[in-house]
Design a protein around this motif. Structure first.
Motif, PDB file in Angstrom:
ATOM      1  N   ALA A  64     -32.466  -1.235  20.059  1.00  0.00           N
ATOM      2  CA  ALA A  64     -33.539  -0.649  20.850  1.00  0.00           C
ATOM      3  C   ALA A  64     -33.902  -1.514  22.052  1.00  0.00           C
ATOM      4  N   ASP A  65     -33.740  -2.836  21.915  1.00  0.00           N
ATOM      5  CA  ASP A  65     -34.079  -3.726  23.030  1.00  0.00           C
ATOM      6  C   ASP A  65     -33.233  -4.996  22.969  1.00  0.00           C
ATOM      7  N   ARG A  66     -33.374  -5.779  24.018  1.00  0.00           N
ATOM      8  CA  ARG A  66     -32.584  -6.999  24.174  1.00  0.00           C
ATOM      9  C   ARG A  66     -32.797  -7.986  23.030  1.00  0.00           C
ATOM     10  N   SER A  67     -34.035  -8.203  22.658  1.00  0.00           N
ATOM     11  CA  SER A  67     -34.356  -9.159  21.605  1.00  0.00           C
ATOM     12  C   SER A  67     -33.703  -8.761  20.281  1.00  0.00           C
ATOM     13  N   GLU A  68     -33.797  -7.481  19.941  1.00  0.00           N
ATOM     14  CA  GLU A  68     -33.178  -6.987  18.715  1.00  0.00           C
ATOM     15  C   GLU A  68     -31.654  -7.133  18.779  1.00  0.00           C
ATOM     16  N   ALA A  69     -31.079  -6.868  19.943  1.00  0.00           N
ATOM     17  CA  ALA A  69     -29.628  -6.984  20.112  1.00  0.00           C
ATOM     18  C   ALA A  69     -29.162  -8.427  19.946  1.00  0.00           C
ATOM     19  N   GLU A  70     -29.875  -9.362  20.540  1.00  0.00           N
ATOM     20  CA  GLU A  70     -29.511 -10.773  20.427  1.00  0.00           C
ATOM     21  C   GLU A  70     -29.607 -11.248  18.983  1.00  0.00           C
ATOM     22  N   ALA A  71     -30.680 -10.852  18.294  1.00  0.00           N
ATOM     23  CA  ALA A  71     -30.863 -11.257  16.892  1.00  0.00           C
ATOM     24  C   ALA A  71     -29.760 -10.674  16.014  1.00  0.00           C
ATOM     25  N   GLU A  72     -29.398  -9.418  16.236  1.00  0.00           N
ATOM     26  CA  GLU A  72     -28.339  -8.790  15.445  1.00  0.00           C
ATOM     27  C   GLU A  72     -26.992  -9.464  15.705  1.00  0.00           C
ATOM     28  N   ALA A  73     -26.730  -9.829  16.946  1.00  0.00           N
ATOM     29  CA  ALA A  73     -25.471 -10.507  17.279  1.00  0.00           C
ATOM     30  C   ALA A  73     -25.372 -11.847  16.551  1.00  0.00           C
ATOM     31  N   VAL A  74     -26.456 -12.596  16.521  1.00  0.00           N
ATOM     32  CA  VAL A  74     -26.464 -13.883  15.818  1.00  0.00           C
ATOM     33  C   VAL A  74     -26.225 -13.654  14.325  1.00  0.00           C
ATOM     34  N   ARG A  75     -26.850 -12.627  13.754  1.00  0.00           N
ATOM     35  CA  ARG A  75     -26.628 -12.316  12.336  1.00  0.00           C
ATOM     36  C   ARG A  75     -25.158 -11.980  12.075  1.00  0.00           C
ATOM     37  N   LEU A  76     -24.565 -11.163  12.941  1.00  0.00           N
ATOM     38  CA  LEU A  76     -23.159 -10.776  12.767  1.00  0.00           C
ATOM     39  C   LEU A  76     -22.225 -11.984  12.836  1.00  0.00           C
ATOM     40  N   VAL A  77     -22.439 -12.833  13.834  1.00  0.00           N
ATOM     41  CA  VAL A  77     -21.578 -14.007  14.002  1.00  0.00           C
ATOM     42  C   VAL A  77     -21.795 -14.984  12.854  1.00  0.00           C
ATOM     43  N   SER A  78     -23.045 -15.210  12.464  1.00  0.00           N
ATOM     44  CA  SER A  78     -23.327 -16.110  11.341  1.00  0.00           C
ATOM     45  C   SER A  78     -22.657 -15.624  10.062  1.00  0.00           C
ATOM     46  N   ARG A  79     -22.741 -14.329   9.813  1.00  0.00           N
ATOM     47  CA  ARG A  79     -22.123 -13.761   8.607  1.00  0.00           C
ATOM     48  C   ARG A  79     -20.602 -13.903   8.655  1.00  0.00           C
ATOM     49  N   ALA A  80     -19.997 -13.661   9.821  1.00  0.00           N
ATOM     50  CA  ALA A  80     -18.541 -13.801   9.951  1.00  0.00           C
ATOM     51  C   ALA A  80     -18.106 -15.239   9.698  1.00  0.00           C
ATOM     52  N   LEU A  81     -18.859 -16.195  10.217  1.00  0.00           N
ATOM     53  CA  LEU A  81     -18.550 -17.611   9.990  1.00  0.00           C
ATOM     54  C   LEU A  81     -18.680 -17.959   8.509  1.00  0.00           C
ATOM     55  N   ARG A  82     -19.786 -17.554   7.912  1.00  0.00           N
ATOM     56  CA  ARG A  82     -20.040 -17.839   6.494  1.00  0.00           C
ATOM     57  C   ARG A  82     -18.990 -17.181   5.596  1.00  0.00           C
ATOM     58  N   ASP A  83     -18.684 -15.917   5.872  1.00  0.00           N
ATOM     59  CA  ASP A  83     -17.701 -15.196   5.062  1.00  0.00           C
ATOM     60  C   ASP A  83     -16.281 -15.744   5.235  1.00  0.00           C
ATOM     61  N   SER A  84     -16.081 -16.503   6.301  1.00  0.00           N
ATOM     62  CA  SER A  84     -14.785 -17.152   6.536  1.00  0.00           C
ATOM     63  C   SER A  84     -14.739 -18.554   5.937  1.00  0.00           C
ATOM     64  N   GLY A  85     -15.807 -18.934   5.221  1.00  0.00           N
ATOM     65  CA  GLY A  85     -15.828 -20.208   4.524  1.00  0.00           C
ATOM     66  C   GLY A  85     -16.480 -21.352   5.274  1.00  0.00           C
ATOM     67  N   LEU A  86     -17.144 -21.065   6.376  1.00  0.00           N
ATOM     68  CA  LEU A  86     -17.791 -22.116   7.156  1.00  0.00           C
ATOM     69  C   LEU A  86     -19.288 -22.150   6.853  1.00  0.00           C
TER      70      LEU A  86
END
Length: 105
Positions: A64-86
């Motif tokens: 819906a807005d920039r702030s929500e988009a930035e927060a979701e992107a960080v969640r996605l990247v963090s999850r990808a890193l964690r799920d890859s064993g980092l």
């Protein structure tokens, strides 16, 4: 809703094998910014990693807005890193930034 292309910068604090970087990229593939007009025209790569461990993940997010988009992107990247064993101690993330906006009115 608006489609955003968000860049999440980071640094691998320990040496990371190419196979782990490939796994992170695979996990982020559904959010590949090349699916957007901006990502295609700018030839944005999903994940780029420099020799010194600095990386940038670029993802497409609907929000819906920039702030929500930035927060979701960080969640996605963090999850990808964690799920890859980092762990958080293996990769430090910087401030997410809007790389592009594709609004549909």
């Amino acid at each position: 809703m608006t489609t955003y292309v968000i860049t999440v910068p980071g640094t691998f604090l320990n040496e990371v094998p190419d196979s782990v970087c490939s796994d992170v990229g695979r996990r982020l593939r559904p959010q590949d910014p090349r699916n957007t007009d901006l990502g295609e025209s700018e030839e944005l790569s999903l994940l780029s990693v420099e020799d010194d461990g600095v990386f940038a993940a670029r993802v497409e997010v609907e929000a819906a807005d920039r702030s929500e988009a930035e927060a979701e992107a960080v969640r996605l990247v963090s999850r990808a890193l964690r799920d890859s064993g980092l762990s958080e101690g293996d990769a430090a993330l910087g401030q997410a930034v809007v790389t592009g906006i594709d609004s549909e009115f």
